[in-house]
Design a protein around this motif. Sequence first.
Motif, PDB file in Angstrom:
ATOM      1  N   GLY A  26     102.030  75.065  35.924  1.00 59.78           N
ATOM      2  CA  GLY A  26     101.973  76.060  36.982  1.00 59.78           C
ATOM      3  C   GLY A  26     103.329  76.719  37.218  1.00 59.78           C
ATOM      4  N   SER A  27     103.330  77.822  37.957  1.00 60.67           N
ATOM      5  CA  SER A  27     104.562  78.574  38.209  1.00 60.67           C
ATOM      6  C   SER A  27     105.567  77.756  39.018  1.00 60.67           C
ATOM      7  CB  SER A  27     104.239  79.877  38.938  1.00 60.67           C
ATOM      8  OG  SER A  27     103.533  79.624  40.147  1.00 60.67           O
ATOM      9  N   ARG A  28     105.083  76.956  39.964  1.00 59.89           N
ATOM     10  CA  ARG A  28     106.005  76.156  40.769  1.00 59.89           C
ATOM     11  C   ARG A  28     106.718  75.102  39.924  1.00 59.89           C
ATOM     12  NH1 ARG A  28     102.978  75.030  46.601  1.00 59.89           N
ATOM     13  NH2 ARG A  28     102.789  77.244  47.213  1.00 59.89           N
ATOM     14  N   THR A  29     106.008  74.549  38.950  1.00 57.95           N
ATOM     15  CA  THR A  29     106.632  73.576  38.046  1.00 57.95           C
ATOM     16  C   THR A  29     107.770  74.212  37.274  1.00 57.95           C
ATOM     17  OG1 THR A  29     104.559  72.353  37.802  1.00 57.95           O
ATOM     18  CG2 THR A  29     106.219  72.043  36.083  1.00 57.95           C
ATOM     19  N   ILE A  30     107.533  75.410  36.761  1.00 59.88           N
ATOM     20  CA  ILE A  30     108.566  76.110  35.992  1.00 59.88           C
ATOM     21  C   ILE A  30     109.749  76.461  36.888  1.00 59.88           C
ATOM     22  CG2 ILE A  30     109.085  78.160  34.617  1.00 59.88           C
ATOM     23  CD1 ILE A  30     107.285  76.097  33.248  1.00 59.88           C
ATOM     24  N   ALA A  31     109.465  76.935  38.092  1.00 60.58           N
ATOM     25  CA  ALA A  31     110.548  77.302  39.019  1.00 60.58           C
ATOM     26  C   ALA A  31     111.381  76.083  39.398  1.00 60.58           C
ATOM     27  CB  ALA A  31     109.959  77.958  40.265  1.00 60.58           C
ATOM     28  N   ARG A  32     110.707  74.924  39.566  1.00 57.27           N
ATOM     29  CA  ARG A  32     111.410  73.715  39.995  1.00 57.27           C
ATOM     30  C   ARG A  32     112.212  73.065  38.860  1.00 57.27           C
ATOM     31  NH1 ARG A  32     107.293  71.182  41.154  1.00 57.27           N
ATOM     32  NH2 ARG A  32     107.192  69.682  39.447  1.00 57.27           N
ATOM     33  N   LYS A  33     111.656  73.059  37.643  1.00 54.62           N
ATOM     34  CA  LYS A  33     112.265  72.299  36.560  1.00 54.62           C
ATOM     35  C   LYS A  33     113.196  73.112  35.663  1.00 54.62           C
ATOM     36  CE  LYS A  33     109.560  69.379  34.399  1.00 54.62           C
ATOM     37  NZ  LYS A  33     108.394  68.769  33.724  1.00 54.62           N
ATOM     38  N   TYR A  34     113.040  74.433  35.691  1.00 53.97           N
ATOM     39  CA  TYR A  34     113.823  75.269  34.775  1.00 53.97           C
ATOM     40  C   TYR A  34     114.585  76.315  35.580  1.00 53.97           C
ATOM     41  CZ  TYR A  34     110.728  73.085  31.368  1.00 53.97           C
ATOM     42  OH  TYR A  34     110.041  72.170  30.617  1.00 53.97           O
ATOM     43  N   ASP A  35     115.855  76.425  35.322  1.00 51.95           N
ATOM     44  CA  ASP A  35     116.706  77.359  36.061  1.00 51.95           C
ATOM     45  C   ASP A  35     116.622  78.746  35.435  1.00 51.95           C
ATOM     46  OD1 ASP A  35     118.548  78.496  37.721  1.00 51.95           O
ATOM     47  OD2 ASP A  35     120.300  77.623  36.707  1.00 51.95           O
ATOM     48  N   LEU A  36     115.576  79.478  35.818  1.00 52.46           N
ATOM     49  CA  LEU A  36     115.360  80.806  35.247  1.00 52.46           C
ATOM     50  C   LEU A  36     115.873  81.922  36.147  1.00 52.46           C
ATOM     51  CD1 LEU A  36     111.760  80.342  33.744  1.00 52.46           C
ATOM     52  CD2 LEU A  36     113.974  79.976  32.641  1.00 52.46           C
ATOM     53  N   GLY A  64      97.053  76.054  36.470  1.00 47.58           N
ATOM     54  CA  GLY A  64      98.104  76.117  35.458  1.00 47.58           C
ATOM     55  C   GLY A  64      97.636  76.810  34.190  1.00 47.58           C
ATOM     56  N   ARG A  65      98.585  77.034  33.301  1.00 48.17           N
ATOM     57  CA  ARG A  65      98.302  77.679  32.013  1.00 48.17           C
ATOM     58  C   ARG A  65      98.726  76.754  30.876  1.00 48.17           C
ATOM     59  NH1 ARG A  65      97.448  80.756  35.871  1.00 48.17           N
ATOM     60  NH2 ARG A  65      97.129  83.020  35.742  1.00 48.17           N
ATOM     61  N   ILE A  66      98.133  76.989  29.717  1.00 52.12           N
ATOM     62  CA  ILE A  66      98.548  76.292  28.496  1.00 52.12           C
ATOM     63  C   ILE A  66      98.784  77.347  27.415  1.00 52.12           C
ATOM     64  CG2 ILE A  66      97.229  74.235  29.093  1.00 52.12           C
ATOM     65  CD1 ILE A  66      95.156  75.081  26.983  1.00 52.12           C
ATOM     66  N   PRO A  67      99.575  77.026  26.403  1.00 56.08           N
ATOM     67  CA  PRO A  67      99.831  78.009  25.345  1.00 56.08           C
ATOM     68  C   PRO A  67      98.586  78.272  24.508  1.00 56.08           C
ATOM     69  CG  PRO A  67     101.466  76.235  25.350  1.00 56.08           C
ATOM     70  CD  PRO A  67     100.343  75.783  26.222  1.00 56.08           C
ATOM     71  N   SER A  68      98.440  79.477  24.047  1.00 54.77           N
ATOM     72  CA  SER A  68      97.394  79.833  23.080  1.00 54.77           C
ATOM     73  C   SER A  68      97.978  79.699  21.670  1.00 54.77           C
ATOM     74  CB  SER A  68      96.940  81.270  23.300  1.00 54.77           C
ATOM     75  OG  SER A  68      98.012  82.168  23.004  1.00 54.77           O
ATOM     76  N   ILE A  69      97.144  79.865  20.680  1.00 57.87           N
ATOM     77  CA  ILE A  69      97.634  79.843  19.303  1.00 57.87           C
ATOM     78  C   ILE A  69      98.678  80.947  19.110  1.00 57.87           C
ATOM     79  CG2 ILE A  69      97.008  80.049  16.875  1.00 57.87           C
ATOM     80  CD1 ILE A  69      95.945  77.532  18.355  1.00 57.87           C
ATOM     81  N   LYS A  70      98.429  82.102  19.684  1.00 59.94           N
ATOM     82  CA  LYS A  70      99.392  83.202  19.593  1.00 59.94           C
ATOM     83  C   LYS A  70     100.715  82.818  20.256  1.00 59.94           C
ATOM     84  CE  LYS A  70      99.970  88.119  20.769  1.00 59.94           C
ATOM     85  NZ  LYS A  70      99.333  89.306  21.392  1.00 59.94           N
ATOM     86  N   GLY A  71     100.624  82.108  21.382  1.00 61.74           N
ATOM     87  CA  GLY A  71     101.833  81.674  22.066  1.00 61.74           C
ATOM     88  C   GLY A  71     102.636  80.688  21.242  1.00 61.74           C
ATOM     89  N   TYR A  72     101.950  79.700  20.658  1.00 58.95           N
ATOM     90  CA  TYR A  72     102.634  78.743  19.794  1.00 58.95           C
ATOM     91  C   TYR A  72     103.278  79.444  18.589  1.00 58.95           C
ATOM     92  CZ  TYR A  72     100.731  74.533  22.065  1.00 58.95           C
ATOM     93  OH  TYR A  72     100.436  73.519  22.954  1.00 58.95           O
TER      94      TYR A  72
END
Length: 346
Positions: A26-36, A64-72
């Motif tokens: 989820g977006s909150r996980t990314i905001a909390r764990k990664y300094d973007l 939340g989201r997961i990567p697609s084949i295109k994303g990988y």
Amino acid sequence: MDLDERKQKILQAIIQDYITSAEPVGSRTIARKYDLGVSAATIRNEMFDLEMMGYLEQPHTSAGRIPSIKGYRFYVDCLLQPAKITSDEKRFVEAWFEDKMSDVDQIFQSTAQGLARITHNVTLVMTSQQTSSKLKYIRFLPLDHRRAIMIVVTDTGQIENCIYAKPDGVDVDDLNVVAEKLTRCLAGVPLSEINMDVLEKFRGTVVDDLDLYRTAFRSLHKAFRKKQQLYKGGTMELLNKPEFKDVDKAKSLFTMLEEQDVVANLLHDEGEKGNRPVTVRIGEETKLSPINDCSIIEATFTANDMVLGKIAVLGPTRMEYAKIISLLDFMKQHVTNILEHYHDDK
């Protein structure tokens, strides 16, 4: 490239987090764990755009989201940074092979088992009989009163064998007289040039008994006919992956892995060159439905400029690409060195 720098960083963070957690991100996980340097709301908007562009997917009703084949694929091609092999991993690989080099078969099997131990995924090693390999010698070993085992050894250390039905009144000593004469005639001849026509030319030199000779021919031809050998390691590792908790999915994958022709086709590539870098096929790129949720990372290994086969790691699309690519490349180089020294000693 249709992704700006911020979208790339967010996509990279999502993939890295999902590889570790196996849970939708989820977006909150990314905001909390990664300094973007952006808010959770901004990340959420960017994630929505990435989903609309096909780089992310939203499973079920999860927020939340997961990567697609295109994303990988974008991640592997454009964002991946090489991972360093640790000293412990290098020592493990070197120690693993120390007492496992009595013959080529053992080297290949040890390669599959050792790499599976480190990556915790399925490892596949497929070797092919090289047309440039030359016959070294032929020998018979007793099996029972009706059968013997024909052993064919090449100059590269490759050993082929087959069961030989002994004609009435013929013992193993008689067969080894034939084997010694065949060896004198054929030693140093490339396997690709040994066929029934060539063997027929030596019949008068080897033995007068036409039935005995033709039976030996058929067994020799059968021993050469085996074109590929597949070695596997880590198959049960998949049961520890959350992607394979579904019994039917796991059964389908295990059934496929038992079909050598299917796996051989999976690893086969007419255009493959020995110096080609490690390659990655993701999800449906493998073109096999039982592994649509998997990726395969593979490399070709050589010895003395001869292509000897493929080494590959098969696991869920959520695999540690950077780490496995580096480990596979290191293992490939290590096995190449072992095989070259092995062949030099022959």
